[in-house]
Scaffold this motif. Structure first.
Motif, PDB file in Angstrom:
ATOM      1  N   GLY A 245      -3.342   3.341   1.676  1.00 15.12           N
ATOM      2  CA  GLY A 245      -3.130   2.911   0.294  1.00 15.12           C
ATOM      3  C   GLY A 245      -3.775   1.564   0.025  1.00 15.12           C
ATOM      4  O   GLY A 245      -4.351   1.335  -1.042  1.00 15.12           O
ATOM      5  N   GLN A 246      -3.697   0.653   0.999  1.00 12.68           N
ATOM      6  CA  GLN A 246      -4.343  -0.655   0.845  1.00 12.68           C
ATOM      7  C   GLN A 246      -5.857  -0.492   0.740  1.00 12.68           C
ATOM      8  O   GLN A 246      -6.494  -1.095  -0.128  1.00 12.68           O
ATOM      9  CB  GLN A 246      -4.023  -1.550   2.041  1.00 12.68           C
ATOM     10  N   ARG A 247      -6.414   0.314   1.640  1.00 15.65           N
ATOM     11  CA  ARG A 247      -7.878   0.528   1.620  1.00 15.65           C
ATOM     12  C   ARG A 247      -8.325   1.167   0.306  1.00 15.65           C
ATOM     13  O   ARG A 247      -9.351   0.785  -0.247  1.00 15.65           O
ATOM     14  CB  ARG A 247      -8.295   1.389   2.810  1.00 15.65           C
TER      15      ARG A 247
ATOM     16  N   GLY B 289       0.806  -1.215   0.000  1.00 16.56           N
ATOM     17  CA  GLY B 289       0.000   0.000   0.000  1.00 16.56           C
ATOM     18  C   GLY B 289       0.841   1.267   0.000  1.00 16.56           C
ATOM     19  O   GLY B 289       0.317   2.370  -0.020  1.00 16.56           O
TER      20      GLY B 289
ATOM     21  N   ARG C  17      -7.127   0.759  -2.557  1.00 16.82           N
ATOM     22  CA  ARG C  17      -7.102  -0.233  -3.640  1.00 16.82           C
ATOM     23  C   ARG C  17      -8.015  -1.412  -3.358  1.00 16.82           C
ATOM     24  O   ARG C  17      -8.045  -2.374  -4.115  1.00 16.82           O
ATOM     25  CB  ARG C  17      -5.674  -0.722  -3.849  1.00 16.82           C
TER      26      ARG C  17
ATOM     27  N   ARG D  58      -7.742  -3.579  -0.963  1.00 15.25           N
ATOM     28  CA  ARG D  58      -6.962  -4.725  -0.526  1.00 15.25           C
ATOM     29  C   ARG D  58      -6.624  -4.558   0.934  1.00 15.25           C
ATOM     30  O   ARG D  58      -6.657  -3.462   1.473  1.00 15.25           O
ATOM     31  CB  ARG D  58      -5.654  -4.827  -1.309  1.00 15.25           C
TER      32      ARG D  58
ATOM     33  N   ARG E 292      -1.466   1.679   5.039  1.00 17.14           N
ATOM     34  CA  ARG E 292      -2.800   1.086   5.248  1.00 17.14           C
ATOM     35  C   ARG E 292      -3.857   1.847   4.465  1.00 17.14           C
ATOM     36  O   ARG E 292      -4.779   1.248   3.902  1.00 17.14           O
ATOM     37  CB  ARG E 292      -3.128   1.066   6.739  1.00 17.14           C
TER      38      ARG E 292
END
Length: 193
Positions: A136-138, A34, A140, A142, A134
């Motif tokens: 960045g993960q959210r 992320g 996307r 993921r 985190r």
């Protein structure tokens, strides 16, 4: 800019819009999940093969029954990923590798293969706060488990500390350290001969 050894672009030290590497060299982009590795890899141009295990996973996922858990076919995905990387390293084209950071043996193997073929290996290390990763993960859609994120944090911290102390992997020609802002300013990564 054509990096030599260690270049620290964090905290606005230097503004760089373009990184340049010799044609046929290998670039490893590493950092937290992320943190922006995939975004940076989309800025790579030239005769370059992009290797991202997530792409391999998504291709396999599209072929598998929806109810089949990833854990069942994960070994096949990993095998396909490393086979694709091996082929790319043998091809003579530049290679940009999305590195999860938790497997130092992968960087060592890539470095040995690059050196055997007379090519340079370069690192781009993203130094991004955990919360930003985190987010960045959210963004996307993921997520990484707490256990996996802790492993990534430890590995990323060790790799960054080693780079800051100029302890780069033996085959490493250069390393560039980026924070979020420096990564945003970077417009292109070229393999140009």
């Amino acid at each position: 800019m054509r990096p030599r050894r260690l270049v620290d672009l964090r905290a606005g030290r230097t503004r760089v819009r373009r990184l340049r590497y010799p044609a046929g060299d290998v670039l490893i982009v590493s950092g937290l999940p992320g943190g922006g590795k995939s975004t940076l890899m989309r800025r790579v141009s030239g005769d370059t093969v992009l290797i991202d295990s997530q792409d391999v996973r998504e291709r396999w996922q599209a072929r598998m029954p929806r109810l089949l858990p990833y854990a069942v076919y994960r070994p096949l995905v990993r095998l396909a990923h490393y086979l694709g990387l091996w082929r790319a390293l043998r091809s003579g084209a530049g290679v940009a590798l999305h590195d999860c950071g938790t497997l130092p043996w992968v960087r060592a193997w890539v470095g040995r293969e690059a050196r055997r073929r007379g090519r340079g290996m370069h690192l781009v290390l993203l130094d991004v706060p955990v919360e930003a990763a985190r987010d960045g993960q959210r963004a996307r859609g993921r997520g990484v488990s707490a256990y996996a994120m802790a492993r990534h944090q430890r590995a990323s911290r060790l790799l960054l500390r080693a780079a800051e102390e100029s302890r780069l992997p033996a085959a490493c020609t250069s390393a560039v350290l980026l924070d979020r802002e420096a990564a945003r300013q970077l417009e292109a990564i070229d393999f140009d001969g």
